[in-house]
Design a protein around this motif. Sequence first.
Motif, PDB file in Angstrom:
ATOM      1  N   SER A  17      37.546  32.086 -16.100  1.00 51.28           N
ATOM      2  CA  SER A  17      36.738  33.279 -15.845  1.00 51.28           C
ATOM      3  C   SER A  17      36.796  34.247 -17.023  1.00 51.28           C
ATOM      4  O   SER A  17      35.792  34.874 -17.369  1.00 51.28           O
ATOM      5  CB  SER A  17      37.225  33.977 -14.572  1.00 51.28           C
ATOM      6  N   LEU A  71      26.188  37.684  -9.525  1.00 55.37           N
ATOM      7  CA  LEU A  71      26.163  37.308  -8.109  1.00 55.37           C
ATOM      8  C   LEU A  71      24.811  36.730  -7.723  1.00 55.37           C
ATOM      9  O   LEU A  71      24.719  35.799  -6.912  1.00 55.37           O
ATOM     10  CB  LEU A  71      26.477  38.537  -7.248  1.00 55.37           C
ATOM     11  N   ASN A 118      21.154  30.349 -13.206  1.00 49.01           N
ATOM     12  CA  ASN A 118      22.401  29.580 -13.234  1.00 49.01           C
ATOM     13  C   ASN A 118      22.708  29.025 -14.625  1.00 49.01           C
ATOM     14  O   ASN A 118      23.110  27.873 -14.784  1.00 49.01           O
ATOM     15  CB  ASN A 118      22.353  28.431 -12.214  1.00 49.01           C
ATOM     16  N   ASN A 172      35.606  36.731  -5.233  1.00 45.08           N
ATOM     17  CA  ASN A 172      35.891  35.437  -4.644  1.00 45.08           C
ATOM     18  C   ASN A 172      37.357  35.347  -4.218  1.00 45.08           C
ATOM     19  O   ASN A 172      37.686  34.811  -3.153  1.00 45.08           O
ATOM     20  CB  ASN A 172      35.576  34.326  -5.638  1.00 45.08           C
ATOM     21  N   ILE A 229      33.451  39.014 -10.842  1.00 43.92           N
ATOM     22  CA  ILE A 229      33.005  38.334  -9.624  1.00 43.92           C
ATOM     23  C   ILE A 229      34.072  37.378  -9.104  1.00 43.92           C
ATOM     24  O   ILE A 229      34.116  37.056  -7.916  1.00 43.92           O
ATOM     25  CB  ILE A 229      31.664  37.593  -9.879  1.00 43.92           C
ATOM     26  N   SER A 230      34.986  36.937  -9.965  1.00 45.75           N
ATOM     27  CA  SER A 230      36.110  36.109  -9.521  1.00 45.75           C
ATOM     28  C   SER A 230      37.051  36.915  -8.637  1.00 45.75           C
ATOM     29  O   SER A 230      37.694  36.366  -7.739  1.00 45.75           O
ATOM     30  CB  SER A 230      36.874  35.543 -10.725  1.00 45.75           C
ATOM     31  N   TRP A 269      31.322  31.807 -13.305  1.00 52.82           N
ATOM     32  CA  TRP A 269      31.578  33.194 -12.961  1.00 52.82           C
ATOM     33  C   TRP A 269      32.555  33.833 -13.937  1.00 52.82           C
ATOM     34  O   TRP A 269      33.455  33.175 -14.469  1.00 52.82           O
ATOM     35  CB  TRP A 269      32.150  33.296 -11.552  1.00 52.82           C
ATOM     36  N   ASN A 327      24.821  30.487  -9.621  1.00 55.42           N
ATOM     37  CA  ASN A 327      25.176  29.798  -8.387  1.00 55.42           C
ATOM     38  C   ASN A 327      26.427  28.942  -8.542  1.00 55.42           C
ATOM     39  O   ASN A 327      27.079  28.610  -7.558  1.00 55.42           O
ATOM     40  CB  ASN A 327      24.013  28.895  -7.942  1.00 55.42           C
ATOM     41  N   ASP A 328      26.753  28.589  -9.765  1.00 54.32           N
ATOM     42  CA  ASP A 328      27.912  27.750 -10.052  1.00 54.32           C
ATOM     43  C   ASP A 328      29.137  28.639 -10.253  1.00 54.32           C
ATOM     44  O   ASP A 328      29.183  29.445 -11.181  1.00 54.32           O
ATOM     45  CB  ASP A 328      27.634  26.920 -11.309  1.00 54.32           C
ATOM     46  N   THR A 329      30.132  28.491  -9.388  1.00 53.04           N
ATOM     47  CA  THR A 329      31.328  29.331  -9.479  1.00 53.04           C
ATOM     48  C   THR A 329      32.108  29.087 -10.766  1.00 53.04           C
ATOM     49  O   THR A 329      32.884  29.947 -11.188  1.00 53.04           O
ATOM     50  CB  THR A 329      32.267  29.079  -8.285  1.00 53.04           C
ATOM     51  N   ARG A 330      31.910  27.947 -11.409  1.00 54.50           N
ATOM     52  CA  ARG A 330      32.612  27.662 -12.664  1.00 54.50           C
ATOM     53  C   ARG A 330      32.094  28.529 -13.812  1.00 54.50           C
ATOM     54  O   ARG A 330      32.729  28.612 -14.864  1.00 54.50           O
ATOM     55  CB  ARG A 330      32.460  26.182 -13.028  1.00 54.50           C
TER      56      ARG A 330
END
Length: 273
Positions: free
Chosen positions: A68, A211, A133, A228, A224-225, A220, A215-218
Amino acid sequence: MNRKKLLNFLRIIISWSFVGVVLIPFGLVVLNSLKTTQESARMNMKLPDKLHFENYLEVIEEGHMVRSFFNSLFIALFCVIIGITVSAMAAYVISRYKSKLNRFCFYFFFVGLIAPVNYVTTIRVMKWLHLINSYRGMILLNAALAIPFAVFLFHGFIITVPREIDEAGVIDGCGPASLFFRVVFPLLKPVTITAGVLTFISCWNDFITPLYILNDTRKWGMIISVYNFWGLYTSEWNLICAVIVLTLAPIMIVYILAQKYIIAGMTAGSVKG
């Protein structure tokens, strides 16, 4: 105690009061990040029986903070490079060449400075451009959001730079590009550092844009982490405080190191002559 000393004393008291408003919550977060889960649940300023630095190691591992961090750093750095370069060139043209078109552009940037972002339209445009994304979509969008304010900073500074410098560069054989990048841009160092730091901080602290866009959390970033991580460890305040400290630390270091440049750049174009 005379009137002058009394006023100075009151200023000091008021200043330290404002400092306390900022430092006490931050100190509370730092202190609770070093406690156990049971101790941090009370959320107080009491010193822990033992400092638990392993909380930070757990957060880094479980929250993928290293990935991140580099995501945020990559997006913020390229946002600064693109945003500052475009802003400086736009401000130079607007301030040097007076025309109705340039005047319209100036007010157009002003609207961008005060108008809220319509994310519905923005997302539709980015989908059409296949930027959803993706890192390049985040970089371009954040740069676009930073440009209006940076243009105003550069514009206020450039109008204080004598036109004779431009004329001397033209006489020496500089073309439009070389005149700007080799003659004018080096003179903009104070305001460039100011705009760069403020753009970096704004991009780093951005929560809403990734956000909606990523769309891919990798992909972020740090901010935003935290969101999460909050969802995963709602009851473990020691870990939540640790991830907040890790998120704030880089931006605080940048601000502290560049503080004098920020102040100098903000005031450099305020007085002409």
